[in-house]
Design an enzyme around this catalytic site. Structure first.
Site, PDB file in Angstrom:
ATOM      1  CB  SER A   8      -0.915  -0.024   1.229  1.00 19.08           C
ATOM      2  OG  SER A   8      -1.701   1.146   1.236  1.00 19.08           O
ATOM      3  CG  HIS A  33      -3.543  -1.427  -2.786  1.00 17.36           C
ATOM      4  ND1 HIS A  33      -4.469  -2.192  -3.471  1.00 17.36           N
ATOM      5  CD2 HIS A  33      -4.260  -0.578  -2.015  1.00 17.36           C
ATOM      6  CE1 HIS A  33      -5.689  -1.836  -3.121  1.00 17.36           C
ATOM      7  NE2 HIS A  33      -5.595  -0.849  -2.238  1.00 17.36           N
ATOM      8  CG  ASP A  35      -5.631   2.639  -0.967  1.00 18.60           C
ATOM      9  OD1 ASP A  35      -6.414   1.882  -1.566  1.00 18.60           O
ATOM     10  OD2 ASP A  35      -4.994   2.299   0.045  1.00 18.60           O
ATOM     11  CG  MET A  37      -8.745   7.493  -0.492  1.00 17.46           C
ATOM     12  SD  MET A  37      -8.508   7.517   1.287  1.00 17.46           S
ATOM     13  CE  MET A  37      -7.627   5.957   1.517  1.00 17.46           C
ATOM     14  CG  HIS A  66      -8.860   0.472  -3.872  1.00 22.12           C
ATOM     15  ND1 HIS A  66      -8.758   0.285  -2.504  1.00 22.12           N
ATOM     16  CD2 HIS A  66     -10.189   0.485  -4.152  1.00 22.12           C
ATOM     17  CE1 HIS A  66      -9.972   0.191  -1.980  1.00 22.12           C
ATOM     18  NE2 HIS A  66     -10.861   0.323  -2.964  1.00 22.12           N
ATOM     19  CG  MET A 137     -12.889  -2.406   0.559  1.00 15.10           C
ATOM     20  SD  MET A 137     -11.157  -2.004   0.272  1.00 15.10           S
ATOM     21  CE  MET A 137     -10.703  -1.197   1.807  1.00 15.10           C
TER      22      MET A 137
END
Ligand code: DX5
Ligand code: ZN
Length: 222
Positions: A8, A33, A35, A37, A66, A137
Site C-alpha cells: 500500500s 496498491h 489508493d 480517495m 484502487h 475490503m
C-alpha cells in the site's frame, strides 16, 4: 491462484518514497496498491496524480489502482495514462457494472470490483466471468490502521466457491488490517492477493525490506 503481495503506497514514507520502493523491489514484492480517495466517496484524500506521473518511470512494480471515488468512469482513462496495470472501482453506488467493467477493459487494463465489508457478494455471480480481480475490503475504506472485520472471511469463501463453480480464474484481494494474524484464515478462504499496509510491512517496527521479504514468504508458505 498465485499468492501475491500488493504494498500500500499510502502507507510508505513519502519523505523517502523512492527508497521504500527500492526496498519493496529487493524484497520481491510485485505490486504497489495505489489508493485514490476523492474526499466524497470516502472522507479522506489520497495519492495525487503528479506523484504517480513521477513514480511510473522509476519502477516496474505493477500499479494496482484502487479507486475510492464517485463516478469512477470519469477517471479511468486518466489512470490508464498514468500507467495503471489494473483499475479497481467500487460496486457501491455504481449500478452499471458491466458497462464500467467494459470501459476499463477497452483501455487494455485489468479490471477489479471492490466490495465494502457490508456489501453482499451475490451479484458477483453475474459479473465474475468478466473480472480479473475482486477486492474484498476488510475495513470500511478511507483510513489506514482500522480494525479488521472478521465477517469478510466468510464472504471471501463464498466468492472463491462461486469462481470455482463458474470455472473462472479470478484473483481475490483483501485490503485493510492484513497481517500475519489475519492472512491464514483469508488464504484458507480463497484470497490470494494481500494488500500490505500498516498492519504488516509498514508497521515501522522493522526495516521495510526485511519486513516485506518476511511477510511475502509467510503468505506464500501458508
Ligand atoms: C483503507 C486503506 C487501508 C490500507 C491498508 O482505505 O487503503 O486498506 O491500504 O493499511 P492497513 O494495514 O493500515 O489497514
Ligand atoms: Zn485499497
Amino acid at each position: 491462484m498465485k499468492t501475491r503481495i500488493s504494498a500500500s503506497l499510502d502507507c510508505a514514507n513519502y519523505l523517502a518514497l523512492l527508497e521504500d520502493v527500492r526496498k519493496l523491489e529487493r524484497a520481491g514484492i510485485e505490486m504497489l496498491h495505489i489508493d485514490i480517495m476523492d474526499g466524497v466517496f470516502v472522507p479522506n484524500f489520497a495519492i495525487g496524480t503528479n506523484l504517480l506521473k513521477k513514480l511510473r518511470p522509476q519502477t516496474s512494480l505493477l500499479f494496482d489502482v484502487h479507486l475510492m471515488v464517485v463516478n469512477p468512469e470519469a477517471h479511468f482513462s486518466l489512470f490508464a495514462q498514468l500507467g495503471a496495470d489494473s483499475i479497481t472501482f467500487h460496486a457501491e453506488g455504481n449500478p452499471r457494472l458491466h458497462h464500467l467493467v467494459d470501459a476499463v477493459k477497452r483501455l487494455g487494463k485489468k479490471v477489479g470490483i471492490a466490495l465494502n465489508p457490508s456489501t453482499s457478494p451475490e451479484f458477483l455471480r453475474y459479473l465474475l466471468p468478466y473480472l480479473d480481480l475482486v477486492l474484498c475490503m476488510t475495513v470500511d475504506p478511507g483510513f489506514v490502521g482500522q480494525r479488521f472485520v472478521p465477517e469478510v472471511v466468510a464472504k471471501v469463501e463464498v466468492i472463491r466457491k462461486m469462481s470455482l463453480e463458474l470455472g473462472v480464474a479470478v484473483d481475490i484481494a483483501v485490503d485493510g488490517g492484513i497481517s500475519e494474524e489475519t492472512v491464514p484464515q483469508l488464504k484458507r478462504a480463497g484470497a490470494n492477493v494481500f494488500v500490505a499496509g500498516t498492519s504488516s510491512i509498514f508497521s515501522g517496527r522493522e526495516d521495510l525490506e526485511a519486513a516485506a521479504r518476511r511477510f511475502r514468504e509467510f503468505c506464500e508458505r501458508l
